[in-house]
Design an enzyme around this catalytic site. Structure first.
Site, PDB file in Angstrom:
ATOM      1  CG  ASP A 152      -1.809   1.193   1.312  1.00  0.00           C
ATOM      2  OD1 ASP A 152      -2.460   1.511   0.314  1.00  0.00           O
ATOM      3  OD2 ASP A 152      -1.827   1.834   2.382  1.00  0.00           O
ATOM      4  CG  ASP A 202      -1.808   7.407  -0.010  1.00  0.00           C
ATOM      5  OD1 ASP A 202      -0.859   8.119  -0.380  1.00  0.00           O
ATOM      6  OD2 ASP A 202      -2.765   7.101  -0.764  1.00  0.00           O
TER       7      ASP A 202
END
Length: 225
Positions: A8, A10
């Site tokens: 991932d 952010d």
């Protein structure tokens, strides 16, 4: 055995949210009118995201609209400058070390994000990650329309998009998959990989990780670089 490592973006690789940073950049560029209203709405939606309640379609409609009608070359130039100035300084030192560890082990590296490709891809390139699964902004005749295409890489959509990507890459079954994420929104994908790793987890994900015995990393304990 072929190993696939997913990250991932952010609040996992970077200390913050690239879309949120980009909103401020678009204001600085003069691409957003009524910036106070825009930022208030964006903040409310960010809070909804962290609470696991965001309708991503609503957020994307608002945050991609300033790109509508703009040519790809112009946006790309602005994003490239933005990534260098405002995003790369927020990358966790431990993220860089972890990426290097998996790269040196010969893993196939992928960033899989609910942010738009026009932001995610240049960040991945800067980090030396060759593959990206992200929200696909619509481009017609070399210009952004402000719309999106296909399945959004969000919640269970990440699982669907990953499966689609694996088919496109002609990857065989039996992959050993690792996924690093901070968010409860990524539980669907964390549940299907061989090695789920939570990074700076939100409270709900932290509880799930503790119950499931998933590995936990807290990169905010040290300074980002």
């Amino acid at each position: 055995m072929q190993r696939l490592t997913l990250f991932d973006l952010d609040d996992t690789l970077l200390d913050g949210d690239c879309s949120e940073l980009w909103n401020w950049e678009m204001i600085d560029l003069g691409w957003i009118q009524h910036s106070g209203e825009f930022l208030a709405a964006a903040q409310n939606m960010q809070e909804a995201y962290h609470a696991g309640k965001l309708k991503l379609e609503t957020y994307l409609k608002m945050t991609l609209e300033p790109l509508s009608g703009r040519d790809v070359a112009t946006v790309t130039a602005c994003v490239t400058d933005f990534v260098q100035r405002r995003v790369l300084p927020t990358i966790f030192a431990q993220a860089k070390e972890t990426i290097a560890l998996h790269r040196n082990a010969g893993d196939t590296l992928v960033v899989i994000s609910a942010s738009s490709r026009h932001l995610v891809e240049p960040i991945a390139v800067a980090l030396g990650i060759p593959y990206v699964i992200a929200v696909e902004p619509e481009i017609v005749d070399g210009r952004y329309t402000g719309a999106t295409m296909g399945v959004l890489s969000y919640r269970s959509g990440k699982v669907a998009r990953l499966q689609e990507w694996k088919q496109q890459q002609a990857m065989k079954d039996g992959l050993y998959m690792t996924f690093y994420s901070d968010s409860r929104n990524d539980v669907p994908l964390l549940n299907v990989v061989n090695r789920p790793v939570v990074v700076n987890p939100d409270p709900v994900l932290a509880e799930i990780a503790a119950m499931e015995g998933w590995q936990r990393l807290d990169w905010r304990d040290s300074d980002a670089s």
